[in-house]
Design a protein around this motif. Structure first.
Motif, PDB file in Angstrom:
ATOM      1  N   LYS A 154       5.923  -8.922   0.687  1.00  0.00           N
ATOM      2  CA  LYS A 154       6.538 -10.333   0.087  1.00  0.00           C
ATOM      3  C   LYS A 154       5.101 -11.120  -0.349  1.00  0.00           C
ATOM      4  O   LYS A 154       4.080 -10.508  -0.521  1.00  0.00           O
ATOM      5  N   PHE A 192       6.656  -6.609  -3.934  1.00  0.00           N
ATOM      6  CA  PHE A 192       5.674  -5.776  -2.733  1.00  0.00           C
ATOM      7  C   PHE A 192       6.847  -5.467  -1.323  1.00  0.00           C
ATOM      8  O   PHE A 192       7.284  -6.417  -1.213  1.00  0.00           O
ATOM      9  N   VAL A 207      -4.671  -5.836  -6.484  1.00  0.00           N
ATOM     10  CA  VAL A 207      -3.796  -6.517  -7.548  1.00  0.00           C
ATOM     11  C   VAL A 207      -4.545  -6.511  -9.007  1.00  0.00           C
ATOM     12  O   VAL A 207      -5.437  -6.451  -8.889  1.00  0.00           O
ATOM     13  N   THR A 255       1.640 -10.300   1.530  1.00  0.00           N
ATOM     14  CA  THR A 255       0.827  -8.951   1.206  1.00  0.00           C
ATOM     15  C   THR A 255      -1.095  -8.848   1.851  1.00  0.00           C
ATOM     16  O   THR A 255      -0.638  -9.903   1.504  1.00  0.00           O
TER      17      THR A 255
END
Length: 582
Positions: A459, A456, A471, A462
Motif C-alpha cells: 500500500k 499494492f 509505476v 510501496t
C-alpha cells in the motif's frame, strides 16, 4: 579561482599545514643519511674503526625510522586534507546548484554538472594531495641535496645544477603543451556522461525501438573522442620519462668519471663520492616527482576552472531586501509581460501578455506545441523573471515575495513528472514533510490515486524505484498531483499533468479539485479540450500571445482557433496540434 577553491579547505586547514611540515622533516632525514653513510665509509671502513661503524649505523637506523614515521604521518594528513577538500568542494557545488534558477541550470547540462562533481573534483583532490606532499617535498629535497653537494664538491655539484635547469625547462615546456589537450578532454567527458545518462534513463525506449546498436556506436564515439585527446596529451607527457632517464644516467656517468679522478688525486674521499651519487639520485628522482606534479597540476587546472564556474555562478533570481512572507490569495495578473529565455534571443517567447485571474477561479490553458503555455505559468512561481512587465500574485509583484514562501503557495505539477527513490509516503511528503498518513491518503483520494495504491501489497509503504519506473505514467501523474495538493497551495498549476490518464479519471480529478479546494486558483494546461471546457475561463495561446480568454461557450463563438480544435477533437478525436492551430 584559487581564492574560490581555497575557501573550501575549511576545517582541514591544520591537516593541510601538518602535511608539508612532516614532508620537510622527512627531507631533513633524507639529507642527513648520505652524510652518515659517508662517515661510515671514510671514518669507519677506511680507518678500520668498528665502533664508529656501529655508532653511525645506529644513528642511520634511528634516522630511517624517524623518516618512515614522518613520511607515514605526511601521507595520513595529506590524505585527510585532500579527501576533505574534495568532500567540501562537492558539498559547496551541490549547495550552490540548489540556489540556481532555471536560467542558471540552462547554462549547464546535467551531464556536465555530474562530471564536475565527480571526475573534476577527483582530479582536484589528487592534485591537492600532490601539492601538499610532492610539491613541498621535491623542491625542498632538491634544494637541500644541492646545498650539500656544493658543500662537498662545488665542481661536481655544478653538473647537477646545469642538469636541473635544462631538465626543468624541458619538463615545463612539455607540461604546458599537454595542457590544451587536457582542457578538451573534460568537455568530452561531459558528452560521455550525457550518453550514459540518456541511455540509462531511457533504456525502455531504446529497447522498444531496438536502438541498442545505435546507442553503442554513440557511446563508443564519445569514448573514442576522450581516448584520442588523452593519447595526444600522453604522447607529449611520455617524453618526461626518457628525458629523466637520460639525465640521470648522464649525471651518474659524469660524476663517477670525474669523481674517480678526484678520489685518485685525493681531492675527494670515497665516502664523499658515495654521498654525491646518493644526492644525485635524490635530486633527479625528486625532479621526476616534480614533473609528475606539473602534469597533475596541468590536468587539474582545467578541472579547477570548471569547478570554479559552478561555485561562482550566481543565481539570476534573488530575494528582495525586505521580502513578503505571506501570499494573501490566489489572484493572478499579468501586466504587459514579455519574456525570453536568453538575452541573445531575437524574439521573445511571450509578448505583451495581459491577464487578470480572480482567486479561486479554474482557468484552462490550451494551445499548440510551442505556443509558450508552460513559459506562461513558469513566471507565476518565479522560476524565471520577466524581461518587461510584471506578474502579480495576491496583489503583489512576485519579485516582492520571499521565493520559498511564493513557491510553497504555488504548487506546480510539471509536464515531466518526477518521483524519487523511496516509499509512496516519502514521495508524498515532499509536498509537506509533516503531513500525517491520513492527510496523505486524503490528497491521494482527491487525485484518484488511492485505489491503485491500495491494490499494492505494501500500500502506501510501496517502494518507488528511481524515477518511478515501477509505476505507470498515469499512476505517476496522480501521485505528483497528490504531492502538490499536500502543499495546500493558493495556486495549483497542472501542466499537462493528466495526459496519461483516461478521460473518466481526468474528469473525476477535476471534479474532486473543484469540490475540495474551491478557494484555490487552478490553472490547467491541456491538449484535450475536454480537460478544460468546464473551467471558468480558458486561455488560448498562439505563438507566445493570448489569442483568446473567455468561457468555453464564448470561445466557440468568437475564437477561430478554439473552434477548429473543438471540431477536430469532437468529430475526429484529434489533439490540439491537429486542429490547425500554430
Amino acid at each position: 579561482m584559487l581564492k574560490t577553491l581555497g575557501a573550501q579547505i575549511k576545517e582541514y586547514k591544520w591537516a593541510s599545514i601538518a602535511t608539508p611540515v612532516f614532508m620537510l622533516l622527512e627531507v631533513a632525514v633524507d639529507t642527513i643519511i648520505p652524510l652518515l653513510m659517508a662517515s661510515i665509509i671514510d671514518n669507519g671502513v677506511n680507518m678500520g674503526d668498528t665502533r664508529h661503524i656501529y655508532i653511525m649505523g645506529v644513528w642511520m637506523i634511528v634516522a630511517a625510522l624517524f623518516g618512515l614515521l614522518t613520511g607515514c604521518l605526511g601521507a595520513k594528513y595529506g590524505a585527510k586534507a585532500a579527501m576533505g577538500f574534495g568532500k567540501n568542494l562537492r558539498a559547496a557545488m551541490f549547495r550552490n546548484i540548489q540556489t540556481f534558477s532555471f536560467a542558471n541550470i540552462d547554462r549547464f547540462s546535467s551531464a556536465s554538472l555530474v562530471t564536475r562533481m565527480t571526475t573534476d573534483v577527483t582530479n582536484i583532490q589528487n592534485a591537492y594531495m600532490m601539492l601538499l606532499r610532492m610539491a613541498m617535498r621535491a623542491p625542498a629535497s632538491i634544494i637541500c641535496a644541492m646545498a650539500m653537494s656544493f658543500f662537498i664538491s662545488p665542481r661536481l655539484a655544478t653538473i647537477y645544477l646545469i642538469a636541473v635547469i635544462v631538465l626543468g625547462a624541458l619538463l615545463l615546456f612539455i607540461s604546458k603543451a599537454a595542457m590544451k589537450y587536457f582542457d578538451r578532454a573534460f568537455k568530452r567527458y561531459d558528452d560521455l556522461n550525457e550518453s550514459v545518462q540518456e541511455n540509462v534513463s531511457a533504456i525502455r525506449v531504446v529497447k522498444a525501438y531496438v536502438r541498442e546498436d545505435y546507442e553503442k556506436k554513440r557511446f563508443s564515439k564519445a569514448a573514442q573522442n576522450i581516448y584520442d585527446v588523452f593519447v595526444k596529451a600522453e604522447s607529449l607527457v611520455v617524453y618526461n620519462s626518457p628525458l629523466m632517464q637520460f639525465t640521470v644516467y648522464a649525471c651518474i656517468l659524469l660524476i663517477s668519471w670525474l669523481g674517480a679522478h678526484m678520489v685518485v688525486s685525493s681531492t675527494l674521499t670515497t665516502g664523499d663520492l658515495m654521498a654525491l651519487l646518493t644526492y644525485c639520485m635524490n635530486i633527479l628522482m625528486n625532479l621526476m616527482m616534480l614533473s609528475m606534479v606539473f602534469v597533475m597540476i596541468s590536468l587539474s587546472l582545467a578541472s579547477a576552472r570548471r569547478i570554479s564556474e559552478v561555485l561562482n555562478e550566481q543565481s539570476t533570481l534573488h530575494n528582495p531586501k525586505e521580502p513578503l512572507y505571506d501570499v494573501p490569495d490566489g489572484s493572478i495578473s499579468f501586466k504587459h509581460v514579455s519574456f525570453r529565455y536568453s538575452d541573445t534571443a531575437e524574439t521573445p517567447v511571450l509578448s505583451d501578455i495581459n491577464l487578470d485571474i480572480k482567486s479561486g477561479e479554474t482557468i484552462g490553458i490550451i494551445g499548440g506545441t510551442g505556443s509558450s503555455k508552460s513559459s506562461l505559468v513558469n513566471l507565476i512561481s518565479r522560476l524565471y523573471d520577466t524581461d518587461t512587465g510584471s506578474v502579480i500574485v495576491g496583489g503583489h509583484d512576485v519579485r516582492e515575495y520571499d521565493m520559498d514562501t511564493l513557491r510553497n503557495k504555488v504548487a506546480v505539477v510539471l509536464q515531466q513528472n518526477v518521483l524519487f527513490s523511496g516509499t509512496i509516503l516519502e514521495n508524498l511528503r515532499w509536498g509537506d514533510k509533516n503531513a500525517t498518513t491520513d492527510e496523505c491518503i486524503e490528497a491521494c483520494k482527491m487525485a484518484c490515486a488511492d485505489d491503485f495504491i491500495e491494490s499494492f501489497p505494501d500500500k502506501y509503504n510501496t517502494y518507488i524505484e528511481q524515477g518511478g519506473t515501477n509505476v505507470s505514467g498515469g499512476q505517476k501523474q496522480r501521485l505528483c498531483i497528490a504531492r502538490a495538493l499536500l502543499k495546500k497551495p493558493r495556486i495549483l498549476i497542472l501542466d499537462d499533468s493528466t495526459s496519461a490518464v483516461d478521460t473518466a479519471t481526468d474528469s473525476k480529478i477535476r471534479a474532486a479539485l473543484a469540490k475540495t479546494i474551491p478557494g484555490t486558483t487552478k490553472l490547467i494546461i491541456a491538449q484535450r479540450i475536454s480537460s478544460v471546457m468546464d473551467a471558468d475561463r480558458i486561455i488560448v495561446m498562439n505563438d507566445g500571445k493570448v489569442d483568446g480568454f473567455d468561457t468555453h461557450e464564448n470561445l466557440l463563438k468568437n475564437n477561430e482557433i478554439y473552434r477548429d480544435v473543438y471540431d477536430s477533437q469532437t468529430n475526429g478525436g484529434g489533439d490540439f496540434d491537429e486542429g490547425g492551430a500554430a
